[in-house]
Scaffold this motif. Sequence first.
Motif, PDB file in Angstrom:
ATOM      1  N   ALA A 148      12.680  85.858 -36.332  1.00 25.01           N
ATOM      2  CA  ALA A 148      12.405  85.712 -37.761  1.00 25.01           C
ATOM      3  C   ALA A 148      10.981  86.176 -38.047  1.00 25.01           C
ATOM      4  N   HIS A 149      10.223  85.360 -38.803  1.00 26.52           N
ATOM      5  CA  HIS A 149       8.905  85.801 -39.280  1.00 26.52           C
ATOM      6  C   HIS A 149       7.860  85.822 -38.159  1.00 26.52           C
ATOM      7  N   LEU A 150       8.068  85.048 -37.111  1.00 23.00           N
ATOM      8  CA  LEU A 150       7.120  85.054 -35.985  1.00 23.00           C
ATOM      9  C   LEU A 150       7.730  85.754 -34.770  1.00 23.00           C
ATOM     10  N   GLU A 177      13.222  86.979 -43.250  1.00 23.42           N
ATOM     11  CA  GLU A 177      13.534  87.052 -44.684  1.00 23.42           C
ATOM     12  C   GLU A 177      12.276  87.087 -45.546  1.00 23.42           C
ATOM     13  N   LEU A 178      11.126  86.657 -45.004  1.00 20.58           N
ATOM     14  CA  LEU A 178       9.883  86.653 -45.793  1.00 20.58           C
ATOM     15  C   LEU A 178       9.311  88.058 -45.936  1.00 20.58           C
ATOM     16  N   THR A 179       9.265  88.785 -44.836  1.00 17.34           N
ATOM     17  CA  THR A 179       8.823  90.188 -44.863  1.00 17.34           C
ATOM     18  C   THR A 179       9.891  90.981 -44.101  1.00 17.34           C
ATOM     19  N   LYS A 229       9.863  73.606 -45.486  1.00 16.36           N
ATOM     20  CA  LYS A 229      10.491  74.774 -46.109  1.00 16.36           C
ATOM     21  C   LYS A 229      10.343  76.014 -45.228  1.00 16.36           C
ATOM     22  N   MET A 230       9.157  76.192 -44.642  1.00 22.18           N
ATOM     23  CA  MET A 230       8.877  77.477 -43.989  1.00 22.18           C
ATOM     24  C   MET A 230       9.279  77.539 -42.513  1.00 22.18           C
ATOM     25  N   LEU A 231       9.395  76.387 -41.863  1.00 24.49           N
ATOM     26  CA  LEU A 231       9.717  76.432 -40.428  1.00 24.49           C
ATOM     27  C   LEU A 231      11.001  77.229 -40.159  1.00 24.49           C
ATOM     28  N   LYS A 256       5.341  82.451 -58.439  1.00 24.74           N
ATOM     29  CA  LYS A 256       5.792  81.536 -57.370  1.00 24.74           C
ATOM     30  C   LYS A 256       4.619  81.054 -56.523  1.00 24.74           C
ATOM     31  N   ARG A 257       3.683  81.954 -56.274  1.00 26.00           N
ATOM     32  CA  ARG A 257       2.525  81.554 -55.462  1.00 26.00           C
ATOM     33  C   ARG A 257       1.647  80.546 -56.217  1.00 26.00           C
ATOM     34  N   ALA A 258       1.498  80.757 -57.537  1.00 22.97           N
ATOM     35  CA  ALA A 258       0.689  79.809 -58.316  1.00 22.97           C
ATOM     36  C   ALA A 258       1.345  78.425 -58.271  1.00 22.97           C
ATOM     37  N   GLY A 263      -5.020  83.881 -53.252  1.00 23.19           N
ATOM     38  CA  GLY A 263      -5.558  85.165 -52.791  1.00 23.19           C
ATOM     39  C   GLY A 263      -4.452  86.186 -52.535  1.00 23.19           C
ATOM     40  N   MET A 264      -3.355  85.732 -51.923  1.00 22.72           N
ATOM     41  CA  MET A 264      -2.242  86.659 -51.662  1.00 22.72           C
ATOM     42  C   MET A 264      -1.609  87.117 -52.978  1.00 22.72           C
ATOM     43  N   ALA A 265      -1.587  86.228 -53.962  1.00 20.26           N
ATOM     44  CA  ALA A 265      -1.012  86.601 -55.266  1.00 20.26           C
ATOM     45  C   ALA A 265      -1.795  87.757 -55.894  1.00 20.26           C
ATOM     46  N   HIS A 294      -4.434  86.184 -38.131  1.00 17.21           N
ATOM     47  CA  HIS A 294      -3.320  85.231 -38.169  1.00 17.21           C
ATOM     48  C   HIS A 294      -2.586  85.186 -39.514  1.00 17.21           C
ATOM     49  N   ALA A 295      -1.420  84.564 -39.473  1.00 20.90           N
ATOM     50  CA  ALA A 295      -0.550  84.410 -40.648  1.00 20.90           C
ATOM     51  C   ALA A 295      -0.975  83.191 -41.469  1.00 20.90           C
ATOM     52  N   PHE A 296      -0.360  83.053 -42.613  1.00 21.92           N
ATOM     53  CA  PHE A 296      -0.483  81.888 -43.503  1.00 21.92           C
ATOM     54  C   PHE A 296       0.613  80.895 -43.156  1.00 21.92           C
ATOM     55  N   PRO A 297       0.355  79.623 -43.119  1.00 20.72           N
ATOM     56  CA  PRO A 297      -0.923  78.929 -43.137  1.00 20.72           C
ATOM     57  C   PRO A 297      -1.257  78.463 -41.717  1.00 20.72           C
ATOM     58  N   GLN A 356      12.094  79.593 -41.825  1.00 17.05           N
ATOM     59  CA  GLN A 356      11.845  81.012 -42.115  1.00 17.05           C
ATOM     60  C   GLN A 356      10.989  81.648 -41.006  1.00 17.05           C
ATOM     61  N   PHE A 357      10.209  80.824 -40.340  1.00 19.35           N
ATOM     62  CA  PHE A 357       9.313  81.336 -39.290  1.00 19.35           C
ATOM     63  C   PHE A 357      10.040  81.552 -37.973  1.00 19.35           C
ATOM     64  N   LEU A 358      10.978  80.652 -37.652  1.00 19.77           N
ATOM     65  CA  LEU A 358      11.632  80.673 -36.334  1.00 19.77           C
ATOM     66  C   LEU A 358      13.141  80.615 -36.501  1.00 19.77           C
ATOM     67  N   GLY A 395      -2.411  92.436 -37.291  1.00 22.09           N
ATOM     68  CA  GLY A 395      -2.254  91.285 -38.178  1.00 22.09           C
ATOM     69  C   GLY A 395      -0.792  90.953 -38.365  1.00 22.09           C
ATOM     70  N   LEU A 396      -0.502  89.664 -38.462  1.00 22.37           N
ATOM     71  CA  LEU A 396       0.868  89.236 -38.740  1.00 22.37           C
ATOM     72  C   LEU A 396       0.917  88.666 -40.149  1.00 22.37           C
ATOM     73  N   SER A 397       1.783  89.211 -40.965  1.00 24.51           N
ATOM     74  CA  SER A 397       2.014  88.773 -42.338  1.00 24.51           C
ATOM     75  C   SER A 397       0.713  88.734 -43.133  1.00 24.51           C
ATOM     76  N   MET A 398       0.194  87.554 -43.525  1.00 18.16           N
ATOM     77  CA  MET A 398      -1.063  87.549 -44.257  1.00 18.16           C
ATOM     78  C   MET A 398      -2.166  88.231 -43.445  1.00 18.16           C
ATOM     79  N   GLY A 399      -2.120  88.075 -42.127  1.00 16.53           N
ATOM     80  CA  GLY A 399      -3.085  88.774 -41.269  1.00 16.53           C
ATOM     81  C   GLY A 399      -2.979  90.284 -41.445  1.00 16.53           C
ATOM     82  N   GLY A 400      -1.761  90.763 -41.716  1.00 15.35           N
ATOM     83  CA  GLY A 400      -1.563  92.194 -41.983  1.00 15.35           C
ATOM     84  C   GLY A 400      -2.157  92.594 -43.326  1.00 15.35           C
ATOM     85  N   TYR A 401      -2.011  91.714 -44.331  1.00 14.79           N
ATOM     86  CA  TYR A 401      -2.617  92.031 -45.635  1.00 14.79           C
ATOM     87  C   TYR A 401      -4.141  92.160 -45.477  1.00 14.79           C
ATOM     88  N   VAL A 402      -4.709  91.244 -44.680  1.00 11.82           N
ATOM     89  CA  VAL A 402      -6.161  91.281 -44.452  1.00 11.82           C
ATOM     90  C   VAL A 402      -6.527  92.533 -43.645  1.00 11.82           C
TER      91      VAL A 402
HETATM   92  C1  MLT Z   1       2.492  84.594 -43.860  1.00 13.33           C
HETATM   93  O1  MLT Z   1       3.218  84.332 -42.913  1.00 13.33           O
HETATM   94  O2  MLT Z   1       1.320  84.949 -43.696  1.00 13.33           O
HETATM   95  C2  MLT Z   1       3.051  84.444 -45.246  1.00 13.33           C
HETATM   96  O3  MLT Z   1       4.416  84.196 -45.195  1.00 13.33           O
HETATM   97  C3  MLT Z   1       2.762  85.661 -46.040  1.00 13.33           C
HETATM   98  C4  MLT Z   1       3.233  85.581 -47.464  1.00 13.33           C
HETATM   99  O4  MLT Z   1       3.459  84.478 -47.982  1.00 13.33           O
HETATM  100  O5  MLT Z   1       3.380  86.647 -48.091  1.00 13.33           O
END
Ligand code: MLT
Length: 262
Positions: free
Chosen positions: A238-240, A210-212, A146-148, A127-129, A183-185, A15-18, A150-152, A84-91
């Motif tokens: 968008a992001h989802l 716009e996030l990824t 802020k993120m809604l 920015k993450r810190a 952790g993502m930072a 899954h994605a963050f958060p 960006q997500f939809l 994985g989606l977004s952070m799920g992809g990083y993992v």
């Molecule tokens: C996510 O959806 O997991 C985050 O937007 C990822 C990120 O902040 O890089």
Amino acid sequence: MTLEQPSSLRLLALHAFPLDGRMWGLVKAAAAAGQLGAGVAVTAPDFRGRGGSGRTAEPVHAMSLLARDVLEELPGDEPFVVMGLSMGGYVALELLARLDAGLRARLRGLVLCDSRANADDDAGKAKRADSAAVIEKDGMEPLLAKMLPQFLVPESRGGALEQLVRTMFLATPPATAAADQLGMAGRVDRFDVLGTLAVPFLAAVGDDDELTPPSASEQMVDAAANAPWVELLTLPGAHLAPLEHPEEFLPKLRAFLDRCRG
Ligand code: MLT
């Protein structure tokens, strides 16, 4: 993670963050209805510090830590595809970087949705810190506001998907979300994993993410040029995007999983 029924192909959905594993409910339902092919089962764990995870939050959730958690509980001995989606992809990329020979032999494919393979630059880390500190101080509501958007995209707002996103955001403890941000930072560039990928790869991205952004998926696809199959799927949204447009995403996912079975 609960005990799972045996399957002929397991889709490990991260899954994605958060958010949490509930974001993959549509994919789970499609698998249960046989729409992803015979014998496909979906495991969608919650990362530590939230939901059904039995693991407590740490001060920093390194992507390698989350990947180790997931690997320790990967059910069965079936072939599997990681998504994985977004952070799920990083993992997912960290998980692929640490597969032993047995797991490597079981891996059948990789799906990265609205994600990226590069590390943050110094400005991104800063920015993450800041974000982690604000989350600890003010909780999840301001981050949700802020993120809604960006997500939809606007057309995806106001319905059950938005409600689910709100529920998952607000169910995530602030200390967990702050640890995710830190952790993502600290995550490292993982184009190396894509450069040596020996299984099919699907990158899916929303054209309005716009996030990824789509360029991040294009870079991943280019890096995976030596994989046996590489596909870039651009979806409206968008992001989802895969959740905003399941009617486009799920048939593509099914075709990809059929390919992964070989
Ligand atoms: C996510 O959806 O997991 C985050 O937007 C990822 C990120 O902040 O890089």
